[in-house]
Motif scaffolding. Structure first.
Motif, mmCIF file in Angstrom:
data_model
loop_
_atom_site.group_PDB
_atom_site.id
_atom_site.type_symbol
_atom_site.label_atom_id
_atom_site.label_comp_id
_atom_site.label_asym_id
_atom_site.label_seq_id
_atom_site.Cartn_x
_atom_site.Cartn_y
_atom_site.Cartn_z
ATOM 1 N N PHE A 191 0.830 -1.206 0.000
ATOM 2 C CA PHE A 191 0.000 0.000 0.000
ATOM 3 C C PHE A 191 0.866 1.258 0.000
ATOM 4 N N GLU A 192 1.846 1.281 0.894
ATOM 5 C CA GLU A 192 2.696 2.466 0.995
ATOM 6 C C GLU A 192 3.497 2.693 -0.283
ATOM 7 N N GLU A 193 3.908 1.624 -0.907
ATOM 8 C CA GLU A 193 4.676 1.731 -2.143
ATOM 9 C C GLU A 193 3.879 2.420 -3.243
ATOM 10 N N ARG A 194 2.554 2.299 -3.181
ATOM 11 C CA ARG A 194 1.683 2.843 -4.224
ATOM 12 C C ARG A 194 0.969 4.117 -3.801
ATOM 13 N N LEU A 195 1.331 4.668 -2.665
ATOM 14 C CA LEU A 195 0.617 5.813 -2.086
ATOM 15 C C LEU A 195 1.197 7.123 -2.598
ATOM 16 N N ASP A 196 0.344 7.942 -3.224
ATOM 17 C CA ASP A 196 0.858 9.217 -3.735
ATOM 18 C C ASP A 196 1.034 10.203 -2.573
ATOM 19 N N PRO A 197 1.904 11.185 -2.723
ATOM 20 C CA PRO A 197 2.251 12.094 -1.609
ATOM 21 C C PRO A 197 1.046 12.829 -1.019
ATOM 22 N N ALA A 198 0.131 13.276 -1.852
ATOM 23 C CA ALA A 198 -1.010 14.034 -1.328
ATOM 24 C C ALA A 198 -1.885 13.164 -0.432
ATOM 25 N N ARG A 199 -2.136 11.929 -0.862
ATOM 26 C CA ARG A 199 -2.960 11.042 -0.045
ATOM 27 C C ARG A 199 -2.252 10.676 1.246
ATOM 28 N N CYS B 5 -0.696 -0.773 11.644
ATOM 29 C CA CYS B 5 -1.756 -1.157 10.741
ATOM 30 C C CYS B 5 -1.958 -0.070 9.684
ATOM 31 N N GLN B 6 -2.096 -0.433 8.458
ATOM 32 C CA GLN B 6 -2.326 0.434 7.303
ATOM 33 C C GLN B 6 -1.097 1.230 6.890
ATOM 34 N N LEU B 7 -0.574 2.076 7.786
ATOM 35 C CA LEU B 7 0.564 2.925 7.435
ATOM 36 C C LEU B 7 1.616 2.923 8.538
ATOM 37 N N SER B 8 2.873 3.189 8.138
ATOM 38 C CA SER B 8 3.953 3.380 9.107
ATOM 39 C C SER B 8 3.970 4.859 9.468
ATOM 40 N N PHE B 9 3.132 5.246 10.435
ATOM 41 C CA PHE B 9 3.054 6.648 10.809
ATOM 42 C C PHE B 9 4.275 7.064 11.620
ATOM 43 N N PRO B 10 4.582 8.366 11.640
ATOM 44 C CA PRO B 10 5.649 8.859 12.504
ATOM 45 C C PRO B 10 5.345 8.548 13.967
ATOM 46 N N GLY B 11 6.353 8.627 14.816
ATOM 47 C CA GLY B 11 6.170 8.337 16.228
ATOM 48 C C GLY B 11 5.273 9.332 16.923
ATOM 49 N N ALA C 239 -0.114 12.498 2.855
ATOM 50 C CA ALA C 239 -0.140 13.685 3.717
ATOM 51 C C ALA C 239 -1.489 13.820 4.423
ATOM 52 N N LEU C 240 -2.579 13.570 3.700
ATOM 53 C CA LEU C 240 -3.906 13.658 4.300
ATOM 54 C C LEU C 240 -4.102 12.587 5.370
ATOM 55 N N LEU C 241 -3.697 11.365 5.078
ATOM 56 C CA LEU C 241 -3.855 10.277 6.041
ATOM 57 C C LEU C 241 -3.008 10.520 7.291
ATOM 58 N N THR C 242 -1.795 11.001 7.101
ATOM 59 C CA THR C 242 -0.921 11.286 8.234
ATOM 60 C C THR C 242 -1.489 12.416 9.082
ATOM 61 N N ALA C 243 -2.024 13.463 8.426
ATOM 62 C CA ALA C 243 -2.608 14.584 9.163
ATOM 63 C C ALA C 243 -3.803 14.132 9.994
ATOM 64 N N LEU C 244 -4.635 13.259 9.442
ATOM 65 C CA LEU C 244 -5.781 12.735 10.189
ATOM 66 C C LEU C 244 -5.314 11.955 11.417
ATOM 67 N N LYS C 245 -4.350 11.083 11.219
ATOM 68 C CA LYS C 245 -3.849 10.269 12.323
ATOM 69 C C LYS C 245 -3.261 11.153 13.421
ATOM 70 N N GLN C 246 -2.461 12.115 13.052
ATOM 71 C CA GLN C 246 -1.819 12.976 14.045
ATOM 72 C C GLN C 246 -2.830 13.862 14.770
ATOM 73 N N ALA C 247 -3.888 14.246 14.077
ATOM 74 C CA ALA C 247 -4.902 15.093 14.710
ATOM 75 C C ALA C 247 -5.760 14.307 15.692
ATOM 76 N N ILE C 248 -6.116 13.082 15.345
ATOM 77 C CA ILE C 248 -7.036 12.296 16.162
ATOM 78 C C ILE C 248 -6.303 11.434 17.182
ATOM 79 N N ASP C 249 -5.123 10.935 16.819
ATOM 80 C CA ASP C 249 -4.380 10.010 17.686
ATOM 81 C C ASP C 249 -2.907 10.414 17.756
ATOM 82 N N PRO C 250 -2.610 11.594 18.312
ATOM 83 C CA PRO C 250 -1.218 12.069 18.328
ATOM 84 C C PRO C 250 -0.280 11.174 19.136
ATOM 85 N N ALA C 251 -0.812 10.450 20.135
ATOM 86 C CA ALA C 251 0.025 9.561 20.945
ATOM 87 C C ALA C 251 0.214 8.196 20.294
ATOM 88 N N MET C 252 -0.390 7.984 19.122
ATOM 89 C CA MET C 252 -0.273 6.730 18.380
ATOM 90 C C MET C 252 -0.679 5.525 19.238
#
Length: 481
Positions: A444-452, A473-479, A454-467
């Motif tokens: 999935f990550e190999e085929r993920l365009d930068p804009a998508r 699961c789904q993406l390798s988000f930043p820590g 960025a949006l997915l990462t922003a959602l994760k960081q906004a809703i679940d900043p403590a991870m």
């Protein structure tokens, strides 16, 4: 070193039991094992603990306790997923949170055509309870005797009725969700139309527990179909099956609920799993279609099926076929579709895919992908089947019987690479209905365009900043931030 790890585990166990009711926390490895092993038994892991809440309040308390202890949570329904979305991959820092105790059906409203149910309801039991009210919940999966509605929503499950009723997303009216900080989002509305800004429930459908834990769902119901016609048809090619689908879509319109294609090997595999299955058609044909139309009220479904098949058989589009004369016969026809999956599993580890391509190119894709597998792995067997009406094909690859685990793994990896390359050339998707989980994350990550991304990462960081929620699961988000 071992003593320190044991002491740390013991301290975490004690803290969880202090924060939560005692019977909510499982720490015995034997009791935890079934929660840490995937549906097919291919992967076995472990966890700090398994938490089994009985209520939404329990879930919120568990989330807060885990957050305070620096533990992340892997939510789990019936553990029937096929992409490792509910299996922990960091055992020293993750707990499994199982919804299996939250089984209440809070309300079935026949006048509103809706139901409100807790996430741990087993799908088949839920469907049966709804049917008792002469209503129908159309989500239908091979695992419906074990899967749970919260997991179905979290993965946006598909199944055999997508053609008529859509994916799970289209059957959800509202959600109750425990957020990563323990807050409860109550969006259990049963309104059909509610245009007050962004539809927040859509954030959690298909998110596989990465943004929160679904604890209850408002569902859209339909009238119970009291007439169902099921037919198994033999055809000369998959191209003819696509042509037949177009005709059926036009002539049977929205009354067609399922249209599945299968290869001849399906019958061999199904009877390896269920030896006493009676063969419904005498001949051996290059392609088969399992078709179902259903309805209620004044429509004559049996007559519609007979008239439709009479026309296409007279034209030679369908070579042979049988219409189920009873519910038991219809069930036997569907057992071939379901049994072929068990037959594949009995042959050992194999590659499973869940691909979608444009419907108009489905037959070409199957031909090209199977040929690519044959060229790269001539000793493997390709098995392609799926939901013609929504462009979803499961192209599985079986290594030779008797292959060692290492040999099978090598062939599976090679087959995946080959098939995914063909998927990309058709602008298709590597996940039509199973989700991404951990199994497909790298692809999935190999085929993920930068804009998508960025949006997915922003959602994760906004809703679940403590991870906290299902990291890995789904993406390798930043820590954690």
């Amino acid at each position: 070193m071992m003593a320190n790890a044991t002491d740390a585990s013991g301290a975490l166990h004690a803290s969880l039991r202090t924060a939560l009711t005692h019977d909510m926390v499982l720490t015995d490895p034997d009791e935890m094992r079934r929660f840490c092993r995937d549906w097919h038994g291919d992967v076995t892991s472990s966890a700090v603990a398994v938490l089994r809440p009985r209520s939404t309040g329990d879930v919120a308390a568990a989330v807060r306790a885990c957050r305070d202890l620096g533990l992340s949570i892997v939510p789990q329904g019936g553990n029937t997923g096929l992409v490792l979305g509910g299996i922990p991959d960091m055992p020293a820092s993750q707990v499994v949170l199982s919804l299996e105790r939250m089984t209440a059906i809070r309300n079935i409203d026949v006048h509103d055509f809706s139901a409100v149910v807790e996430a741990g309801c087993i799908l088949s039991e839920l469907k049966d309870r709804i049917a008792e009210k002469d209503m129908y919940f159309p989500l239908a999966l091979g695992a419906q005797g074990s899967c749970r509605i919260g997991g179905n929503v979290s993965t946006n499950a598909g199944g055999i009725n997508v053609l008529r009723y859509g994916m799970t997303r289209e059957l959800v009216l509202g959600l109750e969700v425990v957020l990563p900080d323990g807050t409860i989002f109550n969006g259990l509305s049963t309104l059909r139309k509610d245009n007050r800004g962004i539809d927040l429930k859509q954030l959690f459908i298909g998110a596989e527990g990465t943004l929160g834990i679904i604890t209850a769902v408002s569902l859209k119901l339909a009238p119970l179909p009291d007439q169902v016609a099921t037919a198994l048809l033999g055809l000369k090619s998959l191209d003819d099956a696509i042509t037949l689908y177009r005709r059926a879509r036009r002539d049977c319109c929205d009354l067609m609920s399922a249209f599945e294609f299968m290869p001849p090997l399906a019958f061999v595999l199904a009877r390896e799993a269920i030896p006493d299955l009676p063969m419904p058609i005498a001949g051996d044909y290059p392609a088969y279609v399992l078709m179902e139309i259903s309805g209620s009220g004044l429509v004559d479904i049996a007559d519609l099926m007979e008239r439709f098949l009479g026309g296409v058989m007279e034209e030679g589009l369908v070579v042979d076929g049988v219409i189920a004369a009873s519910q038991a016969q219809a069930r036997n026809l569907w057992l071939f579709r379901e049994g072929m999956n068990e037959g594949q599993a009995r042959r050992g580890a194999h590659m499973r895919t869940d691909i979608s391509v444009p419907l108009s190119r489905l037959a070409d894709f199957v031909h090209d992908a199977e040929q690519a597998v044959t060229d790269a792995l001539p000793d493997c067997i390709s098995v392609s089947y799926g939901h013609v009406g929504d462009g979803n094909v499961h192209l599985n690859v079986l290594p030779p019987t008797g292959s060692s685990p290492n040999e099978s793994a090598s062939r599976i990896y090679r087959a995946k690479t080959v098939v995914n390359r063909v998927v990309d050339s058709y602008n298709g998707s590597i996940s039509a209905e199973h989700g991404i989980g951990r199994l497909k994350r790298a692809d999935f990550e190999e085929r993920l365009d930068p804009a998508r991304r960025a949006l997915l990462t922003a959602l994760k960081q906004a809703i679940d900043p403590a991870m906290v929620m299902n990291p890995g699961c789904q993406l390798s988000f930043p820590g954690p931030s």
